[in-house]
Design a protein around this motif. Structure first.
Motif, PDB file in Angstrom:
ATOM      1  N   SER A   1       0.811  -1.214   0.000  1.00  0.00           N
ATOM      2  CA  SER A   1       0.000   0.000   0.000  1.00  0.00           C
ATOM      3  C   SER A   1       0.845   1.266   0.000  1.00  0.00           C
ATOM      4  CB  SER A   1      -0.933   0.002   1.208  1.00  0.00           C
ATOM      5  OG  SER A   1      -1.817  -1.101   1.172  1.00  0.00           O
ATOM      6  N   LEU A   2       2.045   1.205   0.582  1.00  0.00           N
ATOM      7  CA  LEU A   2       2.914   2.382   0.662  1.00  0.00           C
ATOM      8  C   LEU A   2       3.954   2.441  -0.451  1.00  0.00           C
ATOM      9  CD1 LEU A   2       3.553   2.537   4.516  1.00  0.00           C
ATOM     10  CD2 LEU A   2       1.960   3.904   3.160  1.00  0.00           C
ATOM     11  N   LEU A   3       4.146   1.351  -1.178  1.00  0.00           N
ATOM     12  CA  LEU A   3       5.154   1.329  -2.238  1.00  0.00           C
ATOM     13  C   LEU A   3       4.549   1.075  -3.617  1.00  0.00           C
ATOM     14  CD1 LEU A   3       7.980  -0.689  -0.427  1.00  0.00           C
ATOM     15  CD2 LEU A   3       7.806   1.783  -0.710  1.00  0.00           C
ATOM     16  N   LEU A   4       3.834  -0.040  -3.745  1.00  0.00           N
ATOM     17  CA  LEU A   4       3.292  -0.392  -5.056  1.00  0.00           C
ATOM     18  C   LEU A   4       2.132   0.504  -5.464  1.00  0.00           C
ATOM     19  CD1 LEU A   4       3.159  -2.235  -7.527  1.00  0.00           C
ATOM     20  CD2 LEU A   4       1.720  -3.790  -6.186  1.00  0.00           C
ATOM     21  N   LEU A   5       1.177   0.716  -4.559  1.00  0.00           N
ATOM     22  CA  LEU A   5      -0.004   1.518  -4.908  1.00  0.00           C
ATOM     23  C   LEU A   5       0.352   2.947  -5.301  1.00  0.00           C
ATOM     24  CD1 LEU A   5      -3.014   1.753  -5.235  1.00  0.00           C
ATOM     25  CD2 LEU A   5      -3.219   2.165  -2.780  1.00  0.00           C
ATOM     26  N   PRO A   6       1.222   3.663  -4.570  1.00  0.00           N
ATOM     27  CA  PRO A   6       1.606   5.002  -5.035  1.00  0.00           C
ATOM     28  C   PRO A   6       2.289   4.984  -6.407  1.00  0.00           C
ATOM     29  CG  PRO A   6       2.159   4.740  -2.729  1.00  0.00           C
ATOM     30  CD  PRO A   6       1.743   3.394  -3.211  1.00  0.00           C
ATOM     31  N   SER A   7       3.028   3.924  -6.688  1.00  0.00           N
ATOM     32  CA  SER A   7       3.657   3.815  -8.011  1.00  0.00           C
ATOM     33  C   SER A   7       2.603   3.664  -9.099  1.00  0.00           C
ATOM     34  CB  SER A   7       4.623   2.625  -8.026  1.00  0.00           C
ATOM     35  OG  SER A   7       5.639   2.779  -7.058  1.00  0.00           O
ATOM     36  N   LEU A   8       1.586   2.846  -8.826  1.00  0.00           N
ATOM     37  CA  LEU A   8       0.504   2.699  -9.799  1.00  0.00           C
ATOM     38  C   LEU A   8      -0.256   4.012  -9.989  1.00  0.00           C
ATOM     39  CD1 LEU A   8      -0.967  -0.773  -8.743  1.00  0.00           C
ATOM     40  CD2 LEU A   8       0.408  -0.272 -10.764  1.00  0.00           C
ATOM     41  N   LEU A   9      -0.514   4.709  -8.889  1.00  0.00           N
ATOM     42  CA  LEU A   9      -1.231   5.981  -8.981  1.00  0.00           C
ATOM     43  C   LEU A   9      -0.408   7.036  -9.713  1.00  0.00           C
ATOM     44  CD1 LEU A   9      -2.786   6.168  -5.400  1.00  0.00           C
ATOM     45  CD2 LEU A   9      -3.957   5.610  -7.534  1.00  0.00           C
ATOM     46  N   SER A  10       0.915   7.021  -9.534  1.00  0.00           N
ATOM     47  CA  SER A  10       1.757   8.009 -10.213  1.00  0.00           C
ATOM     48  C   SER A  10       1.832   7.769 -11.706  1.00  0.00           C
ATOM     49  CB  SER A  10       3.166   7.978  -9.616  1.00  0.00           C
ATOM     50  OG  SER A  10       3.777   6.720  -9.841  1.00  0.00           O
ATOM     51  N   GLU A  11       1.459   6.555 -12.162  1.00  0.00           N
ATOM     52  CA  GLU A  11       1.482   6.250 -13.587  1.00  0.00           C
ATOM     53  C   GLU A  11       0.093   6.202 -14.210  1.00  0.00           C
ATOM     54  OE1 GLU A  11       4.078   6.033 -15.509  1.00  0.00           O
ATOM     55  OE2 GLU A  11       5.513   6.312 -13.873  1.00  0.00           O
ATOM     56  N   LEU A  12      -0.904   5.778 -13.440  1.00  0.00           N
ATOM     57  CA  LEU A  12      -2.243   5.556 -13.996  1.00  0.00           C
ATOM     58  C   LEU A  12      -3.330   6.331 -13.267  1.00  0.00           C
ATOM     59  CD1 LEU A  12      -1.997   1.663 -14.360  1.00  0.00           C
ATOM     60  CD2 LEU A  12      -1.550   3.377 -16.121  1.00  0.00           C
ATOM     61  N   GLY A  13      -2.974   7.079 -12.246  1.00  0.00           N
ATOM     62  CA  GLY A  13      -3.988   7.760 -11.442  1.00  0.00           C
ATOM     63  C   GLY A  13      -4.661   8.906 -12.169  1.00  0.00           C
ATOM     64  N   GLN A  14      -5.684   9.428 -11.533  1.00  0.00           N
ATOM     65  CA  GLN A  14      -6.435  10.555 -12.077  1.00  0.00           C
ATOM     66  C   GLN A  14      -5.667  11.844 -11.842  1.00  0.00           C
ATOM     67  OE1 GLN A  14     -10.554  10.233 -11.250  1.00  0.00           O
ATOM     68  NE2 GLN A  14     -10.997  12.404 -11.602  1.00  0.00           N
ATOM     69  N   THR A  15      -5.773  12.768 -12.782  1.00  0.00           N
ATOM     70  CA  THR A  15      -5.045  14.031 -12.678  1.00  0.00           C
ATOM     71  C   THR A  15      -5.924  15.198 -12.259  1.00  0.00           C
ATOM     72  OG1 THR A  15      -5.389  14.438 -15.048  1.00  0.00           O
ATOM     73  CG2 THR A  15      -3.355  13.312 -14.402  1.00  0.00           C
ATOM     74  N   THR A  16      -7.222  15.107 -12.496  1.00  0.00           N
ATOM     75  CA  THR A  16      -8.119  16.203 -12.157  1.00  0.00           C
ATOM     76  C   THR A  16      -9.503  15.655 -11.887  1.00  0.00           C
ATOM     77  OG1 THR A  16      -9.074  18.290 -12.934  1.00  0.00           O
ATOM     78  CG2 THR A  16      -8.655  16.596 -14.587  1.00  0.00           C
ATOM     79  N   THR A  17     -10.267  16.352 -11.091  1.00  0.00           N
ATOM     80  CA  THR A  17     -11.640  15.960 -10.798  1.00  0.00           C
ATOM     81  C   THR A  17     -12.642  16.778 -11.598  1.00  0.00           C
ATOM     82  OG1 THR A  17     -11.714  17.523  -8.947  1.00  0.00           O
ATOM     83  CG2 THR A  17     -11.057  15.255  -8.463  1.00  0.00           C
ATOM     84  N   VAL A  18     -12.163  17.703 -12.400  1.00  0.00           N
ATOM     85  CA  VAL A  18     -13.034  18.551 -13.212  1.00  0.00           C
ATOM     86  C   VAL A  18     -13.221  17.893 -14.564  1.00  0.00           C
ATOM     87  CG1 VAL A  18     -13.366  20.818 -14.251  1.00  0.00           C
ATOM     88  CG2 VAL A  18     -12.224  20.605 -12.024  1.00  0.00           C
ATOM     89  N   GLU A  19     -14.451  17.618 -14.930  1.00  0.00           N
ATOM     90  CA  GLU A  19     -14.731  17.015 -16.214  1.00  0.00           C
ATOM     91  C   GLU A  19     -14.455  18.011 -17.333  1.00  0.00           C
ATOM     92  OE1 GLU A  19     -18.729  15.699 -16.194  1.00  0.00           O
ATOM     93  OE2 GLU A  19     -18.291  13.865 -15.060  1.00  0.00           O
TER      94      GLU A  19
END
Length: 276
Positions: A197-215
């Motif tokens: 949760s502290l290593l793999l998940l942040p890596s996934l979010l930094s590559e595939l995560g959302q960048t903005t909440t505004v449509e």
């Protein structure tokens, strides 16, 4: 003999219990994965973040099962119960990280809206290369959001994992073998869940995560349609696959040890005979 002979033993109920528990564990993994998907989506409202969290949970499950295999553990009643416990724990850690990431994304989106409002009055402040459509900007935004989320929540997740670790580690001092076995299973799962949760998940979010909440104005309807299709189509797809397997195999047992679909009592007897 007038009727077929049969064998009676106290081991048959124990065997049926273990078989039911193992089959129920498979259902537990599937149900918890599906429930985790909808739970994370309910809090984040983002298919990208939800996919990252579910992928992280599946990786945790694979690593823990690999540890069980390398250690020579057999999947019994205690291991089945422990799997249900650590799946919930891994979902908890991952959900905290994803929720904070989404909060950081919302704050960054508000700052973008303020800056865009200022830029309208001063064209010199406007930069066409800044925005979700720019690949470099999106990559930089994801990394910044992941770092900010880790800065805010890593301490709480680590403290929670250490609390669970120390509490379960005390079971090693017990005389009852059941409690010791439970500690042997839970301790490595807590370590793997927190580390992932502290290593793999942040890596996934930094590559595939959302960048903005505004449509964006380009495809708000497409995003909503895709989200609705995933939410509605996922359970329907799972049900369809199970129904097809039931038609071809005629032997799908539900979590309670009974046929998943009605009208398969004869097939259930055949399955029971095959298990024996």
């Amino acid at each position: 003999l007038a009727s077929p002979a049969f064998h009676t033993s106290a081991m048959w109920p124990k065997m049926f219990l273990e078989v039911s528990v193992v089959d129920g564990t498979i259902w537990t993994i599937g149900i918890i994965s599906l429930a985790s998907f909808y739970t994370v989506f309910l809090f984040t409202k983002s298919l990208r973040i939800t996919g990252c969290v579910v992928a992280n949970i599946l990786v945790i499950l694979a690593v823990v099962l690999a540890i069980f295999y390398l250690d020579g553990m057999a999947l019994g009643v205690v291991e089945a119960v422990a799997i249900s416990v650590f799946l919930g724990t891994s979902t908890d850690y991952s959900l905290h990280v994803a929720e904070v990431y989404m909060q950081c994304c919302e704050e960054a989106s508000l700052m973008d809206a303020v800056n865009n409002t200022r830029a309208r009055g001063n064209p010199a402040l406007f930069d066409e290369r800044s925005g979700p459509s720019n690949t470099a900007w999106s990559r930089r935004r994801r990394r910044n959001l992941a770092q900010e989320a880790l800065w805010r929540i890593s301490g709480a997740v680590f403290d929670s994992a250490m609390t669970t670790f120390l509490a379960v580690a005390c079971l090693f001092l017990c005389q009852c073998a059941l409690f010791v076995r439970f500690a042997e299973i839970i301790v490595p799962t807590v370590v793997v869940s927190a580390a992932s949760s502290l290593l793999l998940l942040p890596s996934l979010l930094s590559e595939l995560g959302q960048t903005t909440t505004v449509e964006t104005s380009r495809a708000p309807c497409r995003h909503r349609v895709c989200t609705g299709l995933v939410i509605v189509g996922l359970p329907l797809g799972v049900f369809g696959v199970l129904k097809l397997l039931d038609l071809h195999c005629h032997c799908i047992v539900g979590p309670d040890g009974m046929p998943l679909f009605h009208g398969h009592e004869l097939e259930m007897k055949t399955c029971t005979a095959g298990v024996k």
